[in-house]
Design an enzyme around this catalytic site. Structure first.
Site, mmCIF file in Angstrom:
data_model
loop_
_atom_site.group_PDB
_atom_site.id
_atom_site.type_symbol
_atom_site.label_atom_id
_atom_site.label_comp_id
_atom_site.label_asym_id
_atom_site.label_seq_id
_atom_site.Cartn_x
_atom_site.Cartn_y
_atom_site.Cartn_z
ATOM 1 N N ASP A 188 0.881 -1.150 0.000
ATOM 2 C CA ASP A 188 0.000 0.000 0.000
ATOM 3 C C ASP A 188 0.933 1.218 0.000
ATOM 4 O O ASP A 188 2.104 1.093 0.321
ATOM 5 C CB ASP A 188 -0.838 -0.062 1.284
ATOM 6 C CG ASP A 188 -1.675 1.167 1.492
ATOM 7 O OD1 ASP A 188 -2.396 1.536 0.558
ATOM 8 O OD2 ASP A 188 -1.598 1.765 2.583
ATOM 9 N N ASP A 234 -1.142 -0.632 6.016
ATOM 10 C CA ASP A 234 -1.299 -0.078 7.360
ATOM 11 C C ASP A 234 -2.700 -0.316 7.895
ATOM 12 O O ASP A 234 -3.037 0.125 8.985
ATOM 13 C CB ASP A 234 -0.960 1.411 7.384
ATOM 14 C CG ASP A 234 -1.872 2.230 6.499
ATOM 15 O OD1 ASP A 234 -2.698 1.631 5.770
ATOM 16 O OD2 ASP A 234 -1.778 3.467 6.526
ATOM 17 N N ASP A 287 -7.323 -0.826 3.612
ATOM 18 C CA ASP A 287 -6.780 -2.003 2.933
ATOM 19 C C ASP A 287 -6.884 -3.282 3.754
ATOM 20 O O ASP A 287 -6.270 -4.285 3.436
ATOM 21 C CB ASP A 287 -5.339 -1.758 2.446
ATOM 22 C CG ASP A 287 -4.421 -1.342 3.576
ATOM 23 O OD1 ASP A 287 -4.727 -1.645 4.728
ATOM 24 O OD2 ASP A 287 -3.388 -0.713 3.288
HETATM 25 P P1 ADP Z 1 -3.657 4.628 -0.139
HETATM 26 O O1 ADP Z 1 -4.100 3.517 -1.015
HETATM 27 O O2 ADP Z 1 -2.541 5.402 -0.758
HETATM 28 O O3 ADP Z 1 -3.335 4.187 1.254
HETATM 29 P P2 ADP Z 1 -6.402 5.479 0.480
HETATM 30 O O4 ADP Z 1 -7.073 4.353 -0.212
HETATM 31 O O5 ADP Z 1 -6.413 5.478 1.956
HETATM 32 O O6 ADP Z 1 -4.903 5.673 -0.045
HETATM 33 O O7 ADP Z 1 -7.075 6.840 -0.003
HETATM 34 C C1 ADP Z 1 -7.167 7.140 -1.396
HETATM 35 C C2 ADP Z 1 -7.568 8.564 -1.667
HETATM 36 O O8 ADP Z 1 -8.885 8.824 -1.176
HETATM 37 C C3 ADP Z 1 -6.690 9.588 -1.010
HETATM 38 O O9 ADP Z 1 -5.542 9.870 -1.769
HETATM 39 C C4 ADP Z 1 -7.634 10.795 -0.920
HETATM 40 O O10 ADP Z 1 -7.671 11.474 -2.154
HETATM 41 C C5 ADP Z 1 -8.980 10.152 -0.688
HETATM 42 N N1 ADP Z 1 -9.326 10.101 0.735
HETATM 43 C C6 ADP Z 1 -9.448 8.984 1.499
HETATM 44 N N2 ADP Z 1 -9.775 9.284 2.771
HETATM 45 C C7 ADP Z 1 -9.807 10.630 2.836
HETATM 46 C C8 ADP Z 1 -10.075 11.574 3.884
HETATM 47 N N3 ADP Z 1 -10.339 11.189 5.138
HETATM 48 N N4 ADP Z 1 -10.032 12.889 3.573
HETATM 49 C C9 ADP Z 1 -9.746 13.293 2.321
HETATM 50 N N5 ADP Z 1 -9.497 12.481 1.302
HETATM 51 C C10 ADP Z 1 -9.519 11.161 1.542
HETATM 52 MG MG MG Z 2 -3.437 3.342 3.172
#
Ligand code: ADP
Ligand code: MG
Length: 627
Positions: free
Chosen positions: A328, A521, A525
């Site tokens: 991730d 983390d 995921d």
């Molecule tokens: P990663 O796969 O890199 O861990 P996430 O799946 O957690 O990322 O989140 C993907 C995207 O969704 C973020 O880059 C953001 O644009 C949006 N996002 C998710 N949660 C939030 C939040 N709490 N506030 C703002 N944007 C969010």
């Molecule tokens: Mg993440």
């Protein structure tokens, strides 16, 4: 005084044996009187083994090592009654004595491993200094409730998880992570139980009960790791089920068939009976049965000392075969601490944009949310925030003072029909809309963890064929990170469900016999973490959501530890294989010698105990294994 009961028995029985030998030397006695002389020392050393063998027979599951030892030694005790046979009382007692010494040794080794894990992790706190009604008192952490205040002086162990409310200090996390990097904490920072407070006096508010705190979780995890047996451990159980009856039947045949064929049964029977009994003693698979579980126990302990918690020997099997490693991004390869690079508002002020964003993020645990809250410290003012709705992979929405505020990526904006504006800056773009009207965006960026590219290199060096990054973040950011750390494949803009389908595709593409690891983390995921062959969670020092779902937990969030987990697993399995081969080869050799009448009962005993002791020593090396 010698406290160990088994050791007392062994010593006493050995003394009785010496006495019996002395009596035999000085008098010519009939066999039945000799039997009486040797019986006390025999019974003293072997009663529990005879009892176990008997229990096995009663439970209709007789074929275990206790049966082998019992038949062999009872046979040796009685062989002297056959016409023309030499009595073998001394041998009988010796076989049992040595068998018990072997068991004692294994007990000792296991106890040492257990203590050494506990000691080196050295994290179980005995007391907590709690402040109640203005007075401090030292109590057992179990009696402290969530919400109470604890005082930590320099040198104190942090007994429970909580938040610092007063003072600053640096914490030593060596017991949790194996690395002695001090972590500075101050007001508002989260502290994890198991760290040691080094420099200053701090006050903290307890956030989790003792049973739910990190320390208790880790201890439970390490203690129960033995229940998830590795393939080699299961193999031994199955092996013994087939092997023991075969050995018993062969020795029966060895005692009866050659005398029958020889034509003069009575004359040669004692000789062949003796060979058959020696064969039984040799056949006892003690070294295997004792040393292999110990090897995995040691390996898991050795890994936990480096901050790598492996929840069972079975995961070591899978880790050792790693073919594809999927990461991730946010919080795993990057630090998950965003800084605000730019604020591009439309129709409102910078400050107002940040203010609204921080409000909506008030209750979220996402790293983005935490960072936005920190960027706007006056976040908890008297605005009302209601109906918070987090949409994984999109963003978050809430009612702020009666207006619907949406914060998230372009997917989020599209879904509510807000006309968002693109941004030329590189970074994660957080768009904001109020009642469906676009209000601007905030550009934030994360830092790559300092060991991220080292982590990928180390995996390649271990022969991992493919590394992949799955992220919900935008293409520009994801590809930039992947390129900088040398990841083979990158997929961006994914929703949690997309991550699952990519994972399933990668599972199909992996090499036959290889395994797929997912490292994350736990935020957005967890489903992938659970579905991979091995789920590796970052985050004992950060979020603990993933700790439950994962098979392996990296205590200090360093991705380079993934390679460490793989190489420790390989080394542990290597030691287990060494022991298995060593024990089996020696066994087969002595068995052949015994079958042909070349090996004596003495050789058999020494071969067995010798191999067991060496194998146990070898197994204990895993406790000190380096990654
Ligand atoms: P990663 O796969 O890199 O861990 P996430 O799946 O957690 O990322 O989140 C993907 C995207 O969704 C973020 O880059 C953001 O644009 C949006 N996002 C998710 N949660 C939030 C939040 N709490 N506030 C703002 N944007 C969010
Ligand atoms: Mg993440």
């Amino acid at each position: 005084m010698i406290k160990n009961k088994k050791l007392q028995r062994i010593i006493l029985s050995a003394l009785l044996l010496i006495a019996a030998v002395a009596v035999e030397r000085n008098a010519v006695l009939p066999v039945w009187q000799l039997l009486l002389i040797y019986l006390p020392s025999y019974l003293l050393v072997s009663y529990d083994i005879l009892a176990e063998a008997w229990e096995g027979i009663m439970e209709r599951d007789p074929f275990n090592e206790h049966l082998l030892m019992s038949i062999a030694t009872l046979g040796a005790m009685l062989i002297g009654f056959l016409p023309g046979a030499e009595p073998e009382f001394t041998e009988a007692v010796f076989v049992m004595l040595f068998f018990q010494v072997g068991e004692l040794f294994e007990e000792y080794a296991e106890d040492r491993s257990r203590r050494s894990i506990a000691e080196l992790m050295d994290i179980r706190p005995d007391t907590a200094t709690v402040e109640r009604n203005g007075v401090t008192e030292a109590v057992h952490p179990e009696t402290v409730a969530v919400g109470e205040l604890l005082v930590l002086r320099p040198g104190d162990k942090v007994p429970m998880d909580g938040i610092v409310i007063e003072g600053t200090s640096s914490l030593n996390t060596v017991a949790l992570t194996g690395e002695s990097v001090p972590r500075t904490v101050g007001r508002g920072d989260r502290v994890i139980s198991g760290c040691v407070n080094v420099s200053g006096m701090i006050k903290m508010r307890v956030e989790k009960s003792f049973g739910e705190s990190t320390v208790s979780k880790i201890i439970r995890l390490v203690e129960s790791a033995g229940e998830n047996k590795s393939k080699s451990e299961n193999f031994i159980t199955r092996f013994a089920k087939v092997y023991t009856p075969i050995v018993v039947y062969i020795s029966l045949a060895l005692a009866i068939l050659p005398p029958l064929l020889s034509g003069d049964f009575v004359a040669v029977f004692p000789l062949w009976l003796n060979r058959a009994l020696t064969f039984l003693v040799v056949s006892c698979p003690c070294a295997l049965v004792l040393s292999i579980p110990l090897t995995f126990f040691g390996g898991i302990g050795g890994a936990s000392r480096q901050g790598i918690l492996i929840k069972g020997g079975n995961y070591m099997d899978t880790l050792a075969k790693a073919d594809t490693v999927v990461f991730d991004k946010t919080g795993t390869l990057t630090r998950g601490v965003f800084s605000v690079n730019a604020i591009h508002p439309k129709a409102i002020s910078d400050r107002e944009l940040l203010h609204l964003a921080a409000h909506v993020e008030r209750f979220s645990t996402h790293p983005i949310a935490q960072s936005l809250r920190e960027a706007y410290p006056e976040e908890s003012d008297d605005c009302t925030v209601k109906d918070v709705e987090e949409i994984a992979g999109h963003g978050i929405r809430a009612q702020v003072n009666g207006r619907s505020v949406s914060v998230g990526n372009t997917k989020m904006m599209d879904s509510i029909g807000a006309q968002w504006l693109p941004c030329k800056l590189i970074g994660t773009i957080i768009h904001l809309a109020v009642d469906g009207t676009y209000m601007g965006h905030i550009v934030i960026s994360d830092e790559i963890k300092d060991d991220a590219s080292e982590a990928i290199d180390a995996l390649k060096a271990l022969g991992v064929r493919k590394t992949v990054m799955l992220t919900g973040d935008r293409k520009e950011v994801g590809e930039d990170v992947a390129k900088r750390i040398g990841i083979d494949e990158v997929q961006t803009g994914l929703l949690p469900a997309d991550k699952v389908s990519h994972l399933e595709r990668l599972m199909k593409e992996k090499k036959a016999g290889g395994s797929l690891l997912f490292v994350g983390d736990g935020i957005n995921d967890a489903p992938v973490l659970a579905r991979a062959d091995v789920g590796v969670a970052m985050g004992a020092l950060g979020s603990d959501a993933a700790v439950e779902a994962a098979d392996v937990v990296l205590m200090d969030d360093r991705p380079s530890k993934v390679a460490g987990a793989i190489s420790i697993s390989r080394k542990t399995i290597g030691v287990a294989m060494q022991n298995a081969w060593f024990a089996i080869v020696i066994k087969v050799l002595v068995l052949l010698l015994a079958g042909f009448g070349i090996a004596t009962m003495w050789m058999a005993v020494f071969a067995d105990v010798g191999v067991t002791v060496l194998a146990v020593f070898n197994a204990m090396r895993t406790l000190r294994v380096k990654s």
